[in-house]
Design an enzyme around this catalytic site. Structure first.
Site, PDB file in Angstrom:
ATOM      1  NE  ARG A  65      -3.751  -0.813   2.784  1.00  0.00           N
ATOM      2  CZ  ARG A  65      -3.481  -0.223   3.790  1.00  0.00           C
ATOM      3  NH1 ARG A  65      -2.618   0.826   4.603  1.00  0.00           N
ATOM      4  NH2 ARG A  65      -3.809  -0.599   4.466  1.00  0.00           N
ATOM      5  CE1 TYR A 117     -12.726  13.043 -16.531  1.00  0.00           C
ATOM      6  CE2 TYR A 117     -13.060  12.987 -14.323  1.00  0.00           C
ATOM      7  CZ  TYR A 117     -13.208  12.286 -15.640  1.00  0.00           C
ATOM      8  OH  TYR A 117     -13.753  10.793 -15.621  1.00  0.00           O
TER       9      TYR A 117
END
Ligand SMILES: *Cc1c(COP(=O)(O)O)cnc(C)c1O
Length: 404
Positions: A65, A117
């Protein structure tokens, strides 16, 4: 260039300034795998890494991670191309963008572009604002509007996107960087459409550059990813926590695909621009077309800024055609070269109808003067065209047939 030793994943290293972006991208910064001599960086799938006998982590890696060695090469390449010492990769452009906002606290004031966006705009309205971020939407194509909106000492972040999806309005990065600096706010630029080879926001004064790697950087429509680049300490402090703990980690395979795609990014951007210029010129002269918006056309209201700020005009067009919604339905059936599909920056050309009413209802939710100014660009809607790497003559003929 000499072989490099394995990295500990720390993005803090001096950018390689001397070589051109083409060379750096084509050679993956000149890296050769020190163990095998392989010129293609290895794909490391491992999710966990062995601890040293003394209990330390001399490799700097424990679990995927926070880090996997497959991230090193694309992260360093992006940092180098952007001229920032730090770069962190994410599972998507949205994970990268939202991590920047999640570094802020409830009550913080941010100024963001009114055209951006769509999913990020929707996330800001549906999640960030209810969570407590004070978000002010402004017309970022007008630096005066940003200057009027920032509150010195209160505004933490100015967020712009240039060229802005889907109208391809531009923001003057240097002008906005000066405004943000005076107000002691950070400037973040979504530079997905400009890519790291067309515009250098950090050199123009921005603090952070955000990319959806899903688009041009990967370039082949087969891997999703995102990135935040900037000063090493800033990247580390702002976005490492949100990425590591929320789990927006890229898959090693996608990192590997993105690194492979990035090798041809400068070359592909030249071809995308060449195709876009040919198609834009063709469509601008087409009797059925009302308007073409492309930064590379002299008719673009900010063409002078585009020439100043972009080394290449990229491959994205917005096209207005009367009765666009009906033509869009025919396109799904009749196009032979273009694909009627969302997304952008791939080798294949894509077209998609963005109906102004639908966009306002679903995600933009602009009202009043901001809605009017959006409609001045987009009318009842635009065809968003992402010009791929096909022969421009085939692209022109394909659209011509459907428009007649
Ligand atoms: C696609 C896109 C994003 C979001 O990226 P994903 O990788 O799809 O999450 C952000 N900004 C721009 C300009 C985009 O085109």
């Amino acid at each position: 260039m000499s072989a490099r030793t394995p990295e500990d994943g720390n993005p803090e290293r001096a950018p390689h300034r001397a070589l051109s972006p083409e060379t750096l991208a084509a050679q993956a910064l000149g890296r050769v795998d020190p163990r095998t001599g392989a010129l293609v960086p290895p794909l490391h799938a491992s999710t966990t890494f062995e601890r040293d006998p003394d209990g330390g982590y001399s490799t700097g890696r424990g679990y995927i991670r926070p880090h996997n060695p497959t991230f090193d090469e694309p992260a360093e390449l992006l940092a180098t191309l952007e001229g920032g010492a730090g770069c962190l990769l994410f599972s998507s452009g949205m994970a990268a963008a939202t991590a920047v906002f999640q570094s802020l606290l409830p009550g913080d004031h941010v100024v963001v572009a009114r055209v951006m966006y769509w999913a990020l705009r929707k996330w800001l309205i549906d999640f960030a604002m209810p969570w407590g971020l004070e978000v002010e939407f402004v017309d970022a194509s007008d630096p005066d509007a940003i200057a009027a909106a920032v509150r010195p000492g209160r505004t933490r972040l100015v967020w712009i996107e240039t060229p802005a999806n889907p109208t391809w309005e531009l923001t003057d990065i240097a002008a906005v960087a000066a405004i943000a600096r005076d107000a002691r706010a950070r400037l973040a630029v979504d530079s997905t459409v400009a890519t790291p080879v067309l515009t250098r926001p950090i050199a123009l004064g921005a603090d952070l550059v955000v990319h959806s790697l899903t688009k041009y950087v990967c370039g082949h429509g087969d891997a999703m990813g995102g990135a935040v680049a900037g000063g090493a300490a800033l990247v580390e402090r702002l976005v490492t926590g949100p990425r590591v703990h929320q789990g927006g980690t890229l898959s090693p395979f996608n990192a590997w695909l993105i690194a492979r795609g990035a090798a041809t990014l400068p070359l592909r951007m030249r071809a995308h621009e060449e195709g876009a210029l040919a198609l834009a010129g063709f469509l601008e002269a087409h009797p059925r077309v009302a308007r073409v918006i492309y930064p590379g056309l002299e008719s673009h209201p900010q063409h002078a800024l585009a020439r100043r700020q972009m080394e290449n005009f990229s491959g994205m067009l917005a096209v207005q055609v009367a009765g666009g919604a009906g033509i869009a339905r025919r396109m799904m059936d009749e196009l032979e070269v273009f694909h009627y599909a969302v997304s952008l920056g791939h080798h294949r050309s894509l077209v998609y109808w963005l109906d102004t009413e639908d966009l306002m209802r679903s995600s933009f939710r602009l009202t009043g003067a901001q809605r009017e100014s959006y409609a001045r660009f987009a009318g009842e809607g635009v065809f968003r065209i992402s010009v791929g790497l096909e022969d421009p003559d085939d692209l022109c003929a394909d659209l011509d047939r459907v428009l007649r």
